[in-house]
Design an enzyme around this catalytic site. Structure first.
Site, PDB file in Angstrom:
ATOM      1  N   HIS A 391      17.931  -6.171 -15.991  1.00 47.91           N
ATOM      2  CA  HIS A 391      16.726  -5.749 -15.450  1.00 47.91           C
ATOM      3  C   HIS A 391      16.641  -4.088 -15.369  1.00 47.91           C
ATOM      4  O   HIS A 391      15.517  -3.579 -15.661  1.00 47.91           O
ATOM      5  CB  HIS A 391      16.541  -6.150 -13.867  1.00 47.91           C
ATOM      6  CG  HIS A 391      15.072  -5.866 -13.103  1.00 47.91           C
ATOM      7  ND1 HIS A 391      14.250  -6.527 -13.035  1.00 47.91           N
ATOM      8  CD2 HIS A 391      14.872  -4.541 -12.510  1.00 47.91           C
ATOM      9  CE1 HIS A 391      13.156  -6.080 -12.466  1.00 47.91           C
ATOM     10  NE2 HIS A 391      13.487  -4.954 -12.059  1.00 47.91           N
ATOM     11  N   GLU A 392      17.497  -3.372 -14.703  1.00 48.38           N
ATOM     12  CA  GLU A 392      17.482  -2.268 -14.572  1.00 48.38           C
ATOM     13  C   GLU A 392      17.548  -1.183 -15.784  1.00 48.38           C
ATOM     14  O   GLU A 392      16.979  -0.076 -15.882  1.00 48.38           O
ATOM     15  CB  GLU A 392      18.802  -1.484 -13.461  1.00 48.38           C
ATOM     16  CG  GLU A 392      18.363  -2.309 -12.279  1.00 48.38           C
ATOM     17  CD  GLU A 392      17.268  -2.027 -11.555  1.00 48.38           C
ATOM     18  OE1 GLU A 392      16.570  -1.009 -11.767  1.00 48.38           O
ATOM     19  OE2 GLU A 392      16.739  -2.586 -10.519  1.00 48.38           O
ATOM     20  N   HIS A 398      12.504   1.847 -20.746  1.00 48.58           N
ATOM     21  CA  HIS A 398      11.098   2.241 -20.721  1.00 48.58           C
ATOM     22  C   HIS A 398      11.002   3.517 -20.467  1.00 48.58           C
ATOM     23  O   HIS A 398      10.254   4.465 -20.933  1.00 48.58           O
ATOM     24  CB  HIS A 398      10.499   1.396 -19.603  1.00 48.58           C
ATOM     25  CG  HIS A 398       9.064   1.410 -19.536  1.00 48.58           C
ATOM     26  ND1 HIS A 398       8.327   0.733 -18.763  1.00 48.58           N
ATOM     27  CD2 HIS A 398       7.951   2.212 -20.169  1.00 48.58           C
ATOM     28  CE1 HIS A 398       6.903   0.840 -18.925  1.00 48.58           C
ATOM     29  NE2 HIS A 398       6.878   1.803 -19.975  1.00 48.58           N
TER      30      HIS A 398
END
Length: 601
Positions: A391-392, A398
């Site tokens: 997730h991180e 991004h």
């Protein structure tokens, strides 16, 4: 192992397990030398007052200056906050963090003139600025994002008055926080052996995940019986919050509070309504999940204190950090060689602060600094940690690609799209792990992990969003938001979202009292839209291959160079329609079906 790590002093943590803050500043002295330059930047910012509406050249100069300040502050803030989070008891770095936070407030004040001046420029003059200073066209998207709200910006005097009123408007949230976190205390719960279990805000949800049903029921009742005693006060606080939103929406000439809130990120109100409508159309899957939970827990009656309890055996598999890294890298291979290369480099070049140490900030996050992202973990060698890492690092990629591709003005992506890359990584990891095993028990554990995300992120957050909308609509109709009114609306929504397969305990009608998100001004719907968009994108990546991958990488690289809805449309996901939500919940339904097959007697 995690307990030992938690006792480790920061200075004793191995360098290879820490993030590379030296990539920001090689020493505290270097940071302090830069911090001393802050006043120069503040003077530069203030020097443009009264000028930027006079010529395209001056407006361009302001934006170039603003980018310089942003780069400067990025390093200054990044170092201070990362060092402060390494050990929250270290007052030296807490002082650094306080200084840069204060610096941001000062810069905000020094540039308060910018929006009114940009709005004062006539259309004719703005077109002339673009023609006379072609370089200014690079900032047109940012400029027009300000100018599109012109009809909602008031005179300088009125804007100053609204700014002064903002602190007062923040008080409902502040009062809620003080009452809920500082003043409210809950009686101890009792477990199945008759032992006392201290109930706090931090221990309540963990209590609901225990196998001990006596404990779950006791904790549930103690918390909500306490909230029941203060429901009238909570209703008054929440009513004040809604009245505050109404005041600002009316002052800025918006149709309603929803329109005012969503206009901040340039998201159409139809997106909000589409989400609620699409989830309503897919309630059958939630009802099927509720029935499956009741069956697997072997209960005659399912209650709300049962909805967090495990329905599969907990995974006993230990997943070391190195194995999680390997799995994440394998899972994102569909995103291409270059994506994998950068991600692998991030793991090797210490983007991640891996393990818990004494005083370290809890939880996990990613911060997208210009030099490279910094990811805080408290990795605990389990499945949840593995997914948190994926997730991180999705957030990190991004930020990395937006920073690499966009000029500084457009490098910061909007909150509406903030959770998409992270959730897409989780979805890819889930699909990868499922392909690696045919073991029924292991597949059931993995699928349950995913089902809980759907339940908690899509259905529950949409229910919150619908409650928030109903509160505001009732207030607009002149209805007083009493505890009785709020209790009924919240109970009705729980009946709708969970169906007849669960006993609607009297206590659940008071849950709204403890939800802080209702003070965030229409924030929670973005959890559900972001999750749905991420699932839709991950499915496209896995099914369509390279064309979908190229669009997704463009999305990751877009920053805020367009409005968030347009950026997602370019990636192949139209959030103005129900399709992404329907696609995500179709997968939810497929996973429920597989879970049923895996758990058949």
């Amino acid at each position: 192992m995690s307990e030992v790590r938690g006792l480790t002093k920061r200075e004793d943590v191995k360098k290879e397990d820490t993030w590379a803050t030296e990539d920001l500043y090689e020493s505290d002295k270097a940071w302090e030398e830069d911090y001393a330059k802050l006043e120069e930047y503040l003077k530069r910012a203030a020097s443009f007052k009264g000028k930027i509406s006079k010529s395209g050249k001056d407006l361009l100069a302001y934006y170039l200056m603003d980018e310089d300040v942003d780069v400067f502050y990025d390093r200054l803030s990044g170092y201070a906050h990362r060092k402060a989070d390494e050990d929250t008891a270290n007052s030296f770095y807490q002082d650094y963090a306080a200084k840069v936070s204060n610096a941001y407030v000062k810069y905000d004040a020094a540039t308060a003139y910018v929006t009114p001046e940009i709005l004062s420029i006539s259309e004719e003059d703005m077109e002339r600025f673009y023609k006379e200073t072609p370089e200014l066209l690079e900032f047109k998207t940012a400029i027009e994002d300000i100018r599109r709200k012109k009809e909602h910006i008031l005179s300088a005097e009125m804007e100053a008055l609204l700014a002064d009123a903002q602190d007062m408007a923040n008080q409902p949230d502040h009062i809620f926080g003080m009452m809920d976190y500082a003043d409210m205390k809950f009686p101890d719960a009792t477990d199945g052996e008759g032992k006392a279990y201290p109930v706090t805000h931090g221990s309540f949800i963990p209590a609901l995940t225990k196998k001990d049903r006596v404990l779950r029921k006791s904790a549930f009742e103690q918390v909500y019986h306490t909230y029941k005693q203060y429901a009238n006060t909570h209703a008054a606080i929440l009513s004040a919050q809604v009245k505050s939103l109404q005041f600002f929406a009316k002052a800025r000439k918006y149709e309603n509070t929803l329109a005012a809130a969503l206009d901040e990120t340039n998201v159409p109100v139809s997106v909000y309504h589409n989400l609620i409508d699409a989830v309503h159309a897919n309630m059958d899957k939630m009802y099927k999940y509720v029935a499956l939970r009741k069956k697997l827990m072997k209960l005659d009656e399912l209650h709300f204190y049962d909805v967090y309890a495990p329905i599969t055996e907990a995974s006993s598999k230990e997943i070391p950090y190195e194995e999680a890294v390997k799995n994440v890298l394998e899972a994102v291979k569909p995103l291409g060689e270059e994506y994998g290369k950068v991600l692998k480099g991030g793991f090797e070049n210490r983007w991640v602060d891996k393990y818990e140490n004494k005083g370290k900030r809890s939880g996990a996050y990613s911060s997208g600094a210009i030099v490279h992202p910094f990811v805080l973990m408290n990795y605990a060698d389990d499945l949840d940690s593995e997914f948190t890492l994926a997730h991180e690092m999705g957030h990190a990629m991004h930020s990395y690609l937006s920073n690499k591709t966009q000029r500084r003005t457009y490098a910061h992506y909007k909150i509406f799209v903030a959770e998409i890359a992270s959730t897409c990584n989780e979805a890819l990891l889930m699909q990868y792990l499922l392909k690696q095993t045919t073991d029924k028990k292991e597949r059931a554990i993995l699928i349950n992990h995913f089902l809980e995300q759907f339940k908690g992120t899509v259905y529950r957050q949409t229910m919150f969003a619908e409650f928030e909308l109903k509160m505001n609509q009732l207030a607009e109709q002149g209805v007083t938001l009493t505890a009785e009114v709020l209790n009924k609306e919240y109970e009705d929504l729980n009946r709708l979202y969970f169906g007849d397969g669960i006993v609607v305990d009297d206590e659940i009608r008071y849950e709204w009292c403890r939800i802080p998100h209702f003070y965030y001004n229409y924030y929670v719907f973005q959890y559900a839209t972001g999750f749905s968009a991420a699932i839709a994108l991950s499915q496209k990546i896995l099914k369509e291959g390279q064309p979908a991958v190229e669009k997704y990488l463009q999305f990751l690289s877009a920053g805020c160079s367009k409005d968030p809805i347009s950026i997602l449309k370019d990636a192949g996901v139209d959030m103005t329609t129900a399709e992404p939500i329907n696609q995500a919940l179709a997968l939810f339904g497929e996973l429920i079906d597989e879970m049923e097959e895996l758990t058949k007697d």
